[in-house]
Design an enzyme around this catalytic site. Structure first.
Site, PDB file in Angstrom:
ATOM      1  N   GLU A 140      -1.799  -9.386  -0.016  1.00 33.51           N
ATOM      2  CA  GLU A 140      -3.214  -9.613   0.261  1.00 33.51           C
ATOM      3  C   GLU A 140      -4.048  -9.719  -1.014  1.00 33.51           C
ATOM      4  OE1 GLU A 140      -4.183  -7.666   4.513  1.00 33.51           O
ATOM      5  OE2 GLU A 140      -3.125  -6.330   3.133  1.00 33.51           O
ATOM      6  N   GLU A 160       3.517  -5.819   7.475  1.00 38.18           N
ATOM      7  CA  GLU A 160       2.948  -4.652   8.130  1.00 38.18           C
ATOM      8  C   GLU A 160       3.480  -4.418   9.538  1.00 38.18           C
ATOM      9  OE1 GLU A 160      -0.193  -6.115   5.186  1.00 38.18           O
ATOM     10  OE2 GLU A 160       1.206  -7.026   6.615  1.00 38.18           O
ATOM     11  N   ALA A 184       0.840  -1.187   0.000  1.00 36.97           N
ATOM     12  CA  ALA A 184       0.000   0.000   0.000  1.00 36.97           C
ATOM     13  C   ALA A 184       0.882   1.247   0.000  1.00 36.97           C
ATOM     14  CB  ALA A 184      -0.926  -0.012   1.205  1.00 36.97           C
ATOM     15  N   GLY A 224      -0.186  -5.122   1.317  1.00 36.48           N
ATOM     16  CA  GLY A 224      -1.404  -5.131   0.513  1.00 36.48           C
ATOM     17  C   GLY A 224      -1.258  -5.872  -0.794  1.00 36.48           C
TER      18      GLY A 224
END
Length: 259
Positions: free
Chosen positions: A115, A135, A67, A112
């Site tokens: 994910e 993260e 992200a 992300g």
């Protein structure tokens, strides 16, 4: 086709859609505009009747490196909630896309990016790929589904280790853990995934969609409810063109002509 600045959506003659995150100068990191564009592109691919979808990143270095940390740094709790909801919508759309989705992991897939790959049906990594739920070293946790999807793939102990330590693992370790289905040479990734997608696109689309729904259901309900769902889905395929054609072709010893 729509015109997006940070992604590309392309179709080939086999009705395979390829969605490429196209920010190679930022290692294909996901900012708000890119996430919203992916969401739009998934909806467009569905409208266009894609029979398989490939998700990948532009360039040689990254699938999706994660992200947008610069954007996230100063978010308030309500703003972070909105960002999490956007990421979840995109991951859910990948998971529920009405055709198989293959993540072609051609480089870094962190946070992300990992994910989004977890939300795909199949994951194929190049030998140079590196993946991880990283993260924890930013003072946060997975926020787009990683804490739920990762244990289902790799088991509880491995998922805890990957998330607690924020480990970055290479493609072979990811394969050994079950995070990716196979590893191929970097220069063969595109062709290999294209072959897989073409094979999937040649299958009966409605039956394949039903199979995907059933497999997803296995993670969402108990076994008894899942078995009831399977019975309804199985019997509901009878009377469709593809069921009639598939069985007729089998009995006639010929190739089926799917709808």
């Amino acid at each position: 086709m729509s015109d997006w600045e940070t992604i590309r959506l392309e179709f080939d003659s086999d009705d395979v859609a390829t969605l490429t995150v196209d920010r190679p100068d930022r290692l294909n990191a996901l900012n708000v505009d890119t996430l919203e564009a992916i969401e739009d592109a998934l909806e467009e691919a569905e409208r266009e009747g894609a029979r398989a979808l490939v998700l990948t990143g532009a360039g040689d270095d990254a699938f999706v490196a994660g992200a947008d940390i610069g954007y996230m740094r100063e978010l308030s709790t309500p703003e972070a909630q909105a960002y999490a909801e956007l990421g979840h919508r995109v991951a859910d759309k990948i998971e529920r896309f009405p055709a198989p989705v293959i993540a072609a992991i051609n480089g870094y897939a962190f946070g992300g990016g990992c994910e989004l790959a977890l939300a795909a049906d199949l994951r194929v990594a190049s030998e140079d790929a590196v993946v991880g739920q990283t993260e924890i070293d930013l003072g946060i946790v997975p926020g787009w589904g990683g804490s739920q999807r990762l244990p289902r793939l790799v088991g509880d102990e491995i998922a805890r280790r990957l998330i607690f330590f924020g480990e970055r693992i290479d493609a072979q370790d990811a394969h050994e853990h079950g995070l990716v289905g196979e590893v191929v040479a970097s220069d063969q990734l595109d062709d290999h995934v294209a072959d897989l997608a073409a094979d999937l696109a040649a299958k009966p689309a409605y039956a394949l969609r039903t199979a995907k729904e059933l497999l997803n259901q296995a993670h969402e309900t108990g076994q008894e409810a899942g078995l009831r769902y399977e019975r309804r889905a199985w019997s509901g395929l009878f009377g469709t063109h593809d069921q009639r054609e598939g069985m007729a072709a089998f009995l006639d010893d010929r190739e089926p002509d799917w709808e």
